[in-house]
Motif scaffolding. Structure first.
Motif, short mmCIF file in Angstrom:
data_model
loop_
_atom_site.label_atom_id
_atom_site.label_comp_id
_atom_site.label_asym_id
_atom_site.label_seq_id
_atom_site.Cartn_x
_atom_site.Cartn_y
_atom_site.Cartn_z
N ALA A 1 0.82 -1.22 0.00
CA ALA A 1 0.00 0.00 0.00
C ALA A 1 0.85 1.26 0.00
O ALA A 1 1.97 1.28 0.50
N LEU A 2 0.26 2.31 -0.57
CA LEU A 2 0.72 3.68 -0.41
C LEU A 2 -0.35 4.35 0.43
O LEU A 2 -1.54 4.18 0.16
N ARG A 3 0.05 5.12 1.43
CA ARG A 3 -0.93 5.74 2.34
C ARG A 3 -0.60 7.19 2.59
O ARG A 3 0.57 7.55 2.73
N ASP A 4 -1.63 8.00 2.70
CA ASP A 4 -1.44 9.40 3.07
C ASP A 4 -1.79 9.64 4.54
O ASP A 4 -1.97 10.77 4.97
N THR A 5 -1.86 8.57 5.29
CA THR A 5 -2.11 8.62 6.73
C THR A 5 -0.97 7.91 7.45
O THR A 5 -0.19 7.19 6.83
N ALA A 6 -0.90 8.10 8.75
CA ALA A 6 0.18 7.52 9.56
C ALA A 6 0.27 6.01 9.36
O ALA A 6 -0.75 5.32 9.24
N LEU A 7 1.50 5.50 9.31
CA LEU A 7 1.74 4.07 9.14
C LEU A 7 1.77 3.38 10.50
O LEU A 7 2.08 4.00 11.52
N SER A 8 1.48 2.07 10.49
CA SER A 8 1.45 1.29 11.73
C SER A 8 2.41 0.10 11.64
O SER A 8 2.22 -0.79 10.80
N VAL A 9 3.40 0.10 12.51
CA VAL A 9 4.31 -1.04 12.61
C VAL A 9 3.51 -2.28 13.01
O VAL A 9 3.74 -3.37 12.47
N ASP A 10 2.57 -2.13 13.93
CA ASP A 10 1.76 -3.27 14.38
C ASP A 10 0.97 -3.89 13.24
O ASP A 10 0.87 -5.11 13.13
N GLU A 11 0.41 -3.06 12.35
CA GLU A 11 -0.35 -3.59 11.22
C GLU A 11 0.54 -4.42 10.29
O GLU A 11 0.16 -5.51 9.87
N VAL A 12 1.72 -3.90 9.99
CA VAL A 12 2.63 -4.60 9.08
C VAL A 12 3.13 -5.89 9.73
O VAL A 12 3.16 -6.94 9.10
N PHE A 13 3.50 -5.81 11.00
CA PHE A 13 3.97 -7.00 11.71
C PHE A 13 2.88 -8.07 11.75
O PHE A 13 3.13 -9.24 11.50
N ALA A 14 1.65 -7.67 12.03
CA ALA A 14 0.53 -8.63 12.07
C ALA A 14 0.30 -9.25 10.69
O ALA A 14 -0.02 -10.44 10.59
N ALA A 15 0.51 -8.48 9.64
CA ALA A 15 0.27 -8.98 8.29
C ALA A 15 1.23 -10.10 7.90
O ALA A 15 0.89 -10.95 7.08
N VAL A 16 2.42 -10.14 8.50
CA VAL A 16 3.40 -11.16 8.13
C VAL A 16 3.46 -12.32 9.12
O VAL A 16 4.32 -13.18 9.02
N GLY A 17 2.53 -12.35 10.05
CA GLY A 17 2.49 -13.46 10.99
C GLY A 17 2.21 -14.77 10.27
O GLY A 17 1.33 -14.84 9.41
N ASP A 18 2.96 -15.80 10.59
CA ASP A 18 2.79 -17.10 9.96
C ASP A 18 3.37 -18.16 10.89
O ASP A 18 4.52 -18.06 11.30
N ALA A 19 2.59 -19.16 11.19
CA ALA A 19 3.01 -20.20 12.14
C ALA A 19 4.24 -20.98 11.66
O ALA A 19 4.96 -21.54 12.47
#
Length: 157
Positions: free
Chosen positions: A26-44
């Motif tokens: 994504a490209l965003r014009d709002t504040a970025l979230s480390v938590d969002e990105v970290f959660a997106a790459v979670g994999d058991a």
């Protein structure tokens, strides 16, 4: 090997890339979230996750930075995806995410957050490094810096 003996070695499905590892681009014009990105790459199946956060620093080239703005070509998000596809083709990526900010940013704001999870830490480090390096060198995103002395410059144009 019996049915109750766990599989070992590189032949286990968890040692390979996931079927659809690109989870967030994504490209965003709002504040970025480390938590969002970290959660997106979670994999058991991932034993290693590498995350890179790029922030707006207070200086560049010996001058004090007041702020900056990022502009992106309309193709920028597609280019980030193209780079992500190359990374997942070259590494056993379980999950990948990349988000870049556009618009005006202040000192300390997050400009880019990328993360990659892989079966092992070395692969995760290498894949994440390749992702951020290729993103910074190949994606048409331009930085306009303003300095405290009133000077300004475009970077990446």
């Amino acid at each position: 090997m019996s049915a109750d003996t766990p599989a070992t070695g590189r032949d286990h499905p968890g040692e390979r890339a996931a079927a659809d590892p690109i989870r967030l681009i994504a490209l965003r014009d709002t504040a970025l979230s480390v938590d969002e990105v970290f959660a997106a790459v979670g994999d058991a199946a991932a034993g290693g996750t590498a995350l890179f956060v790029g922030t707006v620093r207070s200086h560049d080239g010996g001058a004090d930075v007041e702020g900056l703005g990022y502009s992106a070509h309309p193709s920028a998000e597609a280019e980030i995806r193209r780079i992500a596809e190359k990374v997942v083709a070259d590494y056993p990526v379980r999950a990948l995410a990349a988000v870049h900010r556009v618009g005006d940013l202040a000192i300390g704001d997050l400009a880019v957050v990328v993360a990659v999870s892989c079966p092992h830490r070395g692969e995760a480090f290498e894949a994440c490094r390749r992702l951020i390096d290729d993103l910074k060198h190949q994606v048409p995103i331009w930085k306009h810096q303003t300095f405290t002395d009133g000077a300004e410059e475009w970077v990446g144009v």
